[in-house]
Design an enzyme around this catalytic site. Sequence first.
Site, PDB file in Angstrom:
ATOM      1  N   LYS A 180       0.845  -1.195  -0.071  1.00 16.65           N
ATOM      2  CA  LYS A 180       0.083   0.084   0.023  1.00 16.65           C
ATOM      3  C   LYS A 180       0.759   1.018   0.109  1.00 16.65           C
ATOM      4  O   LYS A 180       1.494   1.574   0.928  1.00 16.65           O
ATOM      5  CB  LYS A 180      -0.836   0.015   1.141  1.00 16.65           C
ATOM      6  CG  LYS A 180      -2.353   0.615   1.075  1.00 16.65           C
ATOM      7  CD  LYS A 180      -2.036   2.373   0.886  1.00 16.65           C
ATOM      8  CE  LYS A 180      -1.880   2.965   1.947  1.00 16.65           C
ATOM      9  NZ  LYS A 180      -1.452   4.295   1.509  1.00 16.65           N
ATOM     10  N   GLU A 255       9.885   1.196  10.792  1.00 12.60           N
ATOM     11  CA  GLU A 255      11.082   2.310  10.653  1.00 12.60           C
ATOM     12  C   GLU A 255      10.446   3.628  10.777  1.00 12.60           C
ATOM     13  O   GLU A 255       9.600   4.085   9.807  1.00 12.60           O
ATOM     14  CB  GLU A 255      11.838   1.992   9.410  1.00 12.60           C
ATOM     15  CG  GLU A 255      13.118   2.843   9.549  1.00 12.60           C
ATOM     16  CD  GLU A 255      13.009   4.310   8.565  1.00 12.60           C
ATOM     17  OE1 GLU A 255      13.081   5.295   9.571  1.00 12.60           O
ATOM     18  OE2 GLU A 255      13.262   4.047   7.410  1.00 12.60           O
ATOM     19  N   CYS A 288      13.860  10.758   6.994  1.00 12.49           N
ATOM     20  CA  CYS A 288      13.893  10.478   8.246  1.00 12.49           C
ATOM     21  C   CYS A 288      15.114  10.743   9.064  1.00 12.49           C
ATOM     22  O   CYS A 288      15.095  10.586  10.059  1.00 12.49           O
ATOM     23  CB  CYS A 288      13.137   9.166   8.278  1.00 12.49           C
ATOM     24  SG  CYS A 288      14.066   7.824   7.509  1.00 12.49           S
ATOM     25  N   GLU A 386       9.610  15.792  15.406  1.00 14.21           N
ATOM     26  CA  GLU A 386      10.229  15.768  13.894  1.00 14.21           C
ATOM     27  C   GLU A 386       9.445  16.655  12.810  1.00 14.21           C
ATOM     28  O   GLU A 386       8.336  16.646  12.828  1.00 14.21           O
ATOM     29  CB  GLU A 386       9.887  14.348  13.497  1.00 14.21           C
ATOM     30  CG  GLU A 386      10.431  14.082  12.076  1.00 14.21           C
ATOM     31  CD  GLU A 386      10.478  12.568  11.764  1.00 14.21           C
ATOM     32  OE1 GLU A 386       9.217  12.131  11.896  1.00 14.21           O
ATOM     33  OE2 GLU A 386      11.521  12.063  10.940  1.00 14.21           O
TER      34      GLU A 386
HETATM   35  P1  ADP Z   1       3.157  11.036   6.883  1.00 17.07           P
HETATM   36  O1  ADP Z   1       2.521  11.654   8.071  1.00 17.07           O
HETATM   37  O2  ADP Z   1       4.596  11.051   6.821  1.00 17.07           O
HETATM   38  O3  ADP Z   1       2.277  10.853   5.652  1.00 17.07           O
HETATM   39  P2  ADP Z   1       1.999   8.204   7.896  1.00 17.07           P
HETATM   40  O4  ADP Z   1       2.745   7.532   8.917  1.00 17.07           O
HETATM   41  O5  ADP Z   1       0.791   8.762   8.085  1.00 17.07           O
HETATM   42  O6  ADP Z   1       3.189   9.325   7.327  1.00 17.07           O
HETATM   43  O7  ADP Z   1       2.031   7.571   6.183  1.00 17.07           O
HETATM   44  C1  ADP Z   1       3.057   6.445   5.857  1.00 17.07           C
HETATM   45  C2  ADP Z   1       2.135   5.393   5.193  1.00 17.07           C
HETATM   46  O8  ADP Z   1       1.117   5.014   6.222  1.00 17.07           O
HETATM   47  C3  ADP Z   1       1.270   5.952   4.028  1.00 17.07           C
HETATM   48  O9  ADP Z   1       1.142   4.777   3.155  1.00 17.07           O
HETATM   49  C4  ADP Z   1      -0.226   6.295   4.646  1.00 17.07           C
HETATM   50  O10 ADP Z   1      -1.204   5.716   3.727  1.00 17.07           O
HETATM   51  C5  ADP Z   1      -0.065   4.874   5.721  1.00 17.07           C
HETATM   52  N1  ADP Z   1      -1.115   4.903   6.867  1.00 17.07           N
HETATM   53  C6  ADP Z   1      -1.499   6.286   7.479  1.00 17.07           C
HETATM   54  N2  ADP Z   1      -2.602   5.714   8.387  1.00 17.07           N
HETATM   55  C7  ADP Z   1      -2.707   4.552   8.454  1.00 17.07           C
HETATM   56  C8  ADP Z   1      -3.162   3.372   9.262  1.00 17.07           C
HETATM   57  N3  ADP Z   1      -4.085   3.713  10.066  1.00 17.07           N
HETATM   58  N4  ADP Z   1      -3.009   2.018   9.015  1.00 17.07           N
HETATM   59  C9  ADP Z   1      -2.136   1.784   8.107  1.00 17.07           C
HETATM   60  N5  ADP Z   1      -1.551   2.336   7.183  1.00 17.07           N
HETATM   61  C10 ADP Z   1      -1.664   3.822   7.501  1.00 17.07           C
END
Ligand code: ADP
Length: 487
Positions: A180, A255, A288, A386
């Site tokens: 995903k 990570e 990161c 961050e």
């Molecule tokens: P950022 O804040 O840098 O966008 P995220 O950690 O929200 O970082 O996003 C990193 C990845 O995690 C993306 O692919 C996002 O779609 C996915 N993501 C965000 N929320 C969820 C969740 N609740 N469960 C699984 N994947 C998620």
Amino acid sequence: MHQVQLAGLTVDTRHAIGGERLASAETFDSISPIDGSILAHVSRGGAAEVDAAVQAARAAFPAWRDLGPEGRGELLHRLADLVEANLEPLANLETLDNGSLLRSHLRGVMPRVAMNIRFFADWAMNRLHHEVWQTRGHDNNVSWDPSGVAALITPWNAPLMLATWKIGPALAAGDTVVLKPAEWTPLTASVFADLANEAGIPAGVFNVVQGFGAEAGAALVAHPGIARISFTGSVPTAKAIARAAADNLTPVSFELGGKSPLIVADDADLDLAVGLAVEQYDNAGQVCLSGTRLLVHEAVAERFAEAFAARAAALRQGDPREEETQIGPQIHRVHLDRVDGFVQRARESGARIAFGGGPNEELGGLYYRPTLVVDAAPDSEILTAEVFGPVLAMQTFSTDEEAVELANGTEFGLAAVVVCGDRARAERLTKNLVAGTIWVNCFFVRDLAAPFGGSKKSGIGREGGTWSFDFYADVKNTVYAPTGWKE
Ligand code: ADP
């Protein structure tokens, strides 16, 4: 209607499930950070699409597992060849989608994508073994068995590079994959699915579900049919994923973020220190690993700050497709506002902005000026949270002990950079630093054989070399009694 022509590639905007393309009723826009143009309307997946992908990956698993490291390696090398054959269009597409510099995509990132695939395929074939050892005459045989479906959730700052850092070892280990990608950068993953097909990777071995984190991502990590979750992203999202994983006790590899220190000792080569500090603005600060806290010995702080400001002022900001550009745009308006929020709150709470401190008004759009914050209060947000933008903060120290204490003073522990003129002193400094990776007098030297990950809130687990297989595989010890043995 489900395909767009971009950067010389045909990009399918649907999910890639079981070797076929599947559209969702709803879509989301992939927007270029370079100029705000809409690149594609991408299928917005949810629980149904995730379930279809996991079923396809499960169906494909036994045959992929039984192919063995050599059989898989041949196909994975073919896939890496195809990445190399498409290096230029892939680099251009990634730049359009995430705004990172085209020249680094061309010269560093996309070659690395191919390398991620080759390296782990070769590691599985040639280096994944443990010496047999004996216990009272019995042989211990360690094997790394494919574990099932790996769910991979990846971020937008280095989309295909970070995805293949997981896809490579997962597929080489004999797992099948549901990826995903981040919703802000969905495009190269889709092309990668086509390349996997073209390489002859069997249908269902590699699947992509597009969509939002809260929908497709959440459904994927909660699915009982997956065997592993590998995630790169933010701490709040990691907590949500850990909660979802808990229900099925799915093993996770995380990570996460960082607030890494860059320590400049008083005997450091200042020119080197300044050069390394300027590098922390790479990828417009959306890295990161960045050493975003400059911890400088007070004896050299003034000279360092002057030289650093001069070098930072010379950085060329602009269109990431131009060869001379050194800093491109932020990924998204939402993100730029978030970055600016940190800077404005720091200013309001009494910190001083030494340079930068806002969007680049001349360029408009999503360009944020390289920024340095000084005189921030200890433990203030700008020194502990961050930012993930081109925003560094500087503090001074007077003893090495103080440097280590400051360096360890956040909830993160991803990386650290130490600039120091003396090896023995560097060894003393690094001994008590809490970080997954420490670079002494260098930055970003990354060997795929080395363990990579974060301590404290920067992650769970390590990937790289055999560490990757320890995660993606079921590690098994089979004990053989000597012939004729009786209990
Ligand atoms: P950022 O804040 O840098 O966008 P995220 O950690 O929200 O970082 O996003 C990193 C990845 O995690 C993306 O692919 C996002 O779609 C996915 N993501 C965000 N929320 C969820 C969740 N609740 N469960 C699984 N994947 C998620």
